[in-house]
Design an enzyme around this catalytic site. Sequence first.
Site, PDB file in Angstrom:
ATOM      1  N   THR A 119       0.824  -1.200   0.000  1.00 60.50           N
ATOM      2  CA  THR A 119       0.000   0.000   0.000  1.00 60.50           C
ATOM      3  C   THR A 119       0.861   1.253   0.000  1.00 60.50           C
ATOM      4  OG1 THR A 119      -1.663  -1.183   1.290  1.00 60.50           O
ATOM      5  CG2 THR A 119      -1.863   1.204   1.202  1.00 60.50           C
ATOM      6  N   THR A 120       1.913   1.261   0.830  1.00 58.11           N
ATOM      7  CA  THR A 120       2.787   2.423   0.920  1.00 58.11           C
ATOM      8  C   THR A 120       3.530   2.651  -0.390  1.00 58.11           C
ATOM      9  OG1 THR A 120       3.058   1.932   3.269  1.00 58.11           O
ATOM     10  CG2 THR A 120       4.580   3.515   2.332  1.00 58.11           C
ATOM     11  N   TYR A 180      -1.706 -10.411   5.229  1.00 57.67           N
ATOM     12  CA  TYR A 180      -1.790  -8.985   5.571  1.00 57.67           C
ATOM     13  C   TYR A 180      -3.224  -8.661   5.960  1.00 57.67           C
ATOM     14  CZ  TYR A 180      -1.256  -3.878   4.819  1.00 57.67           C
ATOM     15  OH  TYR A 180      -1.239  -2.514   4.952  1.00 57.67           O
ATOM     16  N   LYS A 215       0.991  -9.940   8.948  1.00 58.48           N
ATOM     17  CA  LYS A 215       1.114  -8.514   9.251  1.00 58.48           C
ATOM     18  C   LYS A 215      -0.221  -8.058   9.815  1.00 58.48           C
ATOM     19  CE  LYS A 215       1.758  -3.957   7.144  1.00 58.48           C
ATOM     20  NZ  LYS A 215       1.992  -3.199   5.878  1.00 58.48           N
ATOM     21  N   ARG A 263      -8.536  -1.033   5.172  1.00 59.11           N
ATOM     22  CA  ARG A 263      -8.359  -0.901   3.719  1.00 59.11           C
ATOM     23  C   ARG A 263      -9.230  -1.887   2.948  1.00 59.11           C
ATOM     24  NH1 ARG A 263      -4.809   3.102   1.279  1.00 59.11           N
ATOM     25  NH2 ARG A 263      -3.336   3.711   2.897  1.00 59.11           N
TER      26      ARG A 263
END
Length: 292
Positions: free
Chosen positions: A46-47, A134, A162, A139
């Site tokens: 995402t980052t 994740y 995560k 999100r």
Amino acid sequence: MLKLKGVFSALVTPFNTDGSVDYGALRALIQWQISEGVAGVSPVGTTGESPTLSPADHLKVIEATVDAVAGKARIIAGTGANSTEEAIHLTKEILGLGVDATLQVTPYYNKPNAEGLYRHFAAVADLGLPVVLYNVPGRSAKEIPLPVVARLAAHPNVCAIKEAAGSVDRVSAIRHLCPDLTILSGDDALTLPMLAVGAQGVISVASNVIPRAMSEMVNLALDGDFVKAREYHERYYGLFRDLFCDTNPIPVKAALGMMGKIHPVYRLPLCPPDEASTETIRACLRGLGLIQ
């Protein structure tokens, strides 16, 4: 089974002013991260603005990351999708490239049921590359239920999860159900309390900006020195907070731009922060001595 431990920087994807990927800045950022002591990097999550990278860009960024890391750190490459077919395709593309694991986000928007989630992640894990689940309901609009985590933990290629659900209690619950599954924090501000209850590290946004300090905090906690680790947490808590004053990765790219590490360029629908958020980020960096 692959064991992951420490700080893994959730890398931004630097862009040139024309919107193309700035591979020179990416390489320099990765080399700086490694020199500052991170355990690894995680590109195209995402980052890394993965939703706006083309399939060709996606693969090239991972290839460039492998080249820049040169075996000096772990690589957890994002190849997740809300289509199982796409996630399998992207993961197949990186087999043999030299990455250590794939980061697989919860399928977003289509909100599969528990069985669908299990089959999705298991299908990717069947490819043979270690998988980091994740969990990010903010999100994806869907949490990976704990019974599904437990089922997936039995898969020989599911090595970690995560946790970005904002819950320290969920870390304890996973530890109770799956004592051998590695847990990595997905929330910088919750990294220290998550480590206190059994997490082994963090996939971090803040470590783009403070890789050494983040690594030192996590390593102290892993060594059992929570008094000194808390000093780092308290010093950098404002940064953990202010890097989310707008949608990630808008603030962290703005911060890196102020530090001269990258051009603060985004691909739509992401765009620069407004004046108030920009001043919040600048004041935070100045207060920490990261910029003049």
